[in-house]
Write a protein that holds these residues in place. Structure first.
Motif, mmCIF file in Angstrom:
data_model
loop_
_atom_site.group_PDB
_atom_site.id
_atom_site.type_symbol
_atom_site.label_atom_id
_atom_site.label_comp_id
_atom_site.label_asym_id
_atom_site.label_seq_id
_atom_site.Cartn_x
_atom_site.Cartn_y
_atom_site.Cartn_z
ATOM 1 N N LEU A 1 0.835 -1.251 0.018
ATOM 2 C CA LEU A 1 -0.118 0.165 -0.002
ATOM 3 C C LEU A 1 0.672 1.413 -0.017
ATOM 4 N N PRO A 2 0.348 2.353 -0.471
ATOM 5 C CA PRO A 2 1.082 3.435 -0.359
ATOM 6 C C PRO A 2 1.362 4.080 1.127
ATOM 7 N N GLY A 3 2.326 5.110 1.413
ATOM 8 C CA GLY A 3 2.702 5.267 2.597
ATOM 9 C C GLY A 3 1.848 6.464 3.351
ATOM 10 N N ASN A 4 1.023 7.179 2.271
ATOM 11 C CA ASN A 4 0.316 8.327 3.033
ATOM 12 C C ASN A 4 -0.921 7.672 4.026
ATOM 13 N N PRO A 5 -1.214 8.279 5.216
ATOM 14 C CA PRO A 5 -2.150 7.588 6.003
ATOM 15 C C PRO A 5 -3.377 7.525 5.266
ATOM 16 N N VAL A 6 -3.989 8.329 4.962
ATOM 17 C CA VAL A 6 -5.401 8.302 4.421
ATOM 18 C C VAL A 6 -5.267 7.158 3.121
ATOM 19 N N ALA A 7 -4.491 7.302 2.163
ATOM 20 C CA ALA A 7 -4.299 6.240 1.283
ATOM 21 C C ALA A 7 -4.246 4.895 1.490
ATOM 22 N N VAL A 8 -3.616 4.604 2.826
ATOM 23 C CA VAL A 8 -3.589 3.203 3.361
ATOM 24 C C VAL A 8 -4.840 2.836 3.750
ATOM 25 N N MET A 9 -5.726 3.720 4.328
ATOM 26 C CA MET A 9 -6.987 3.263 4.918
ATOM 27 C C MET A 9 -7.900 3.070 3.741
ATOM 28 N N VAL A 10 -7.729 3.932 2.558
ATOM 29 C CA VAL A 10 -8.662 3.919 1.604
ATOM 30 C C VAL A 10 -8.332 2.537 0.876
ATOM 31 N N SER A 11 -7.166 2.438 0.453
ATOM 32 C CA SER A 11 -6.618 1.175 -0.201
ATOM 33 C C SER A 11 -7.043 -0.004 0.555
ATOM 34 N N PHE A 12 -7.048 -0.240 1.760
ATOM 35 C CA PHE A 12 -7.409 -1.255 2.535
ATOM 36 C C PHE A 12 -8.837 -1.561 2.407
ATOM 37 N N TYR A 13 -9.706 -0.488 2.514
ATOM 38 C CA TYR A 13 -11.234 -0.674 2.644
ATOM 39 C C TYR A 13 -11.387 -1.206 1.125
ATOM 40 N N PHE A 14 -11.043 -0.469 0.142
ATOM 41 C CA PHE A 14 -11.466 -0.698 -1.178
ATOM 42 C C PHE A 14 -10.690 -1.906 -2.007
#
Length: 433
Positions: free
Chosen positions: A323-336
């Motif tokens: 996953l990317p390193g940016n915190p919001v990108a991590v959460m979005v990538s995880f959920y979707f």
């Protein structure tokens, strides 16, 4: 730990079967399709008491050993009688000849123009097939009532034997994630233990020389690692057994050692950082050398760079989500992305995330050609409708916006600017595993 080792098709083979795949501009749907076709479920199960099984994935179909209900019974408090009389006397006068309680039925004989006082759940007496609710009768005297409901029909308010579940039918299907209602259903069937899939073991770590763990000194240019904590929370809510491997330095030897250790001890691996264009080339070379890996640039925001595949070490294999390193990108990538694949690996029956449509409280900027996930707050408007507003700045490093939000606004790939009061899709955080 028993891990299913099915060869399956390679990522390249699967990708070649999906039209217009460009790894440098993959759509969200294309990436999700590739993951769905590539991921295989793990093997292994355990038997638990039903109280221990909440949130676990059912490993075998549950076949009902009894009829539910076991006998015809009353759906409400009232009077049981033979409904034949309704065809000629819809407001019949009935003689009360006894009482049927739940757990102790009426054993006498009921004839035409007679009735039995009956409680909810009590067995329907012989000779009766209809129940009139108490509030739709008038008491004439201590031994007679009159029906006052003009719409009552023969057979009303009678729960039939096996109408909820018939003997030998499937009550719960394999792959079901057990809910509180499922536990009650199992108990109603007299089932005390069930077989569930073993827990999925997921290892995760962050990469980056600038990252510091909690308790360490925060030097100039460094930041505390938050991604491992959001990943821990999301994985725990999903029901996984987690293995936090900490922060791994951006060095080939350290990364290889971490990946091999994770692969040999877990079913899946999630990393954050190190997959963007411009990151150290050794990360990509290392992942490729260990297995079947695809690096994607996704047409989405946030979370554009991503790596996905399977790596191998010492005869073991594990799926890996870079996953990317940016915190919001991590959460979005995880959920979707990761969430759906992990559920599939757990053996759970999966379905698309439940989106709901609400009106935008204000215009939202959006360019067609990529899927956007914006943090939102949905609330009841003064007119009784629900409306959603963005939380403010939508930078992928602003983790506070995820903490303040109660939903994600999902703006589709082909969608353009959103006007005020236009419907948008949202994913509510509440209830999301």
């Amino acid at each position: 730990m028993n891990n299913r080792q099915e060869a399956g098709n390679s990522l390249q083979e699967i990708s070649s079967c999906i039209a217009n795949v460009d790894p440098n501009a993959l759509t969200v749907t294309q990436a999700q399709d590739i993951m769905r076709q590539f991921v295989q479920p793990i093997e292994g199960m355990e038997k638990l008491t039903i109280r221990q099984a909440l949130g676990r994935v059912l490993a075998q179909d549950i076949v009902s050993p009894i009829n539910v209900p076991a006998h015809d019974n009353s759906a409400m408090d009232g009077y049981a009688f033979c409904g034949d009389i309704l065809s000629t006397e819809p407001q019949a006068l009935l003689e009360i000849v006894g009482t049927a309680l739940a757990g102790s039925g009426f054993t006498g004989t009921v004839t035409a123009c007679q009735c039995v006082r009956i409680m909810t759940g009590a067995l329907i007496p012989a000779g009766c097939d209809t129940v009139v609710a108490q509030e739709f009768t008038s008491k004439i005297d201590d031994s007679h009532i009159q029906i006052t409901c003009p719409r009552l029909q023969q057979g009303d308010n009678r729960r039939r034997k096996g109408e909820d579940l018939a003997l030998g039918t499937i009550a719960l299907s394999r792959g079901k994630i057990l809910t509180p209602a499922d536990l009650g259903l199992l108990a109603s069937l007299g089932i005390a233990e069930v077989s569930v899939q073993r827990r999925l073991r997921v290892a995760f770590f962050s990469t980056g020389d600038e990252l510091r763990s909690l308790g360490e000194t925060l030097d100039a240019g460094c930041v505390y690692d938050s991604n491992r904590y959001t990943l821990y929370g999301m994985l725990t809510r999903l029901g996984c057994e987690v293995m936090d491997m900490g922060v791994i330095q951006d060095h080939p030897q350290a990364l290889e050692a971490a990946m091999r250790q994770a692969c040999e001890n877990a079913d899946a691996i999630i990393t954050s950082g190190g997959v963007s264009v411009g990151d150290a080339d050794h990360t990509r070379r290392l992942m490729h050398s260990l297995g079947d890996i695809a690096f994607w640039s996704l047409a989405m925001r946030p979370g554009r760079p991503m790596a996905f595949g399977k790596i191998n070490s010492m005869g073991r294999s594990a799926y890996i989500f870079g996953l990317p390193g940016n915190p919001v990108a991590v959460m979005v990538s995880f959920y979707f992305f990761a969430r759906q694949a992990l559920l599939q690996q757990m053996g759970a029956k999966t379905s698309p995330l439940p989106l709901m449509k609400v009106k935008a409280n204000a215009a939202i900027k959006k360019q067609p050609g990529r899927t956007e996930y914006q943090r939102g707050i949905v609330a009841l408007r003064a007119n009784g409708e629900y409306g959603v507003s963005v939380t403010g700045a939508q930078g992928s490093g602003i983790l506070r916006s995820m903490s303040e939000a109660n939903c994600i606004i999902v703006l589709a790939h082909e969608q353009g600017m959103v006007a005020t009061d236009e419907f948008v899709d949202i994913l509510l955080f509440e209830g999301l595993t």
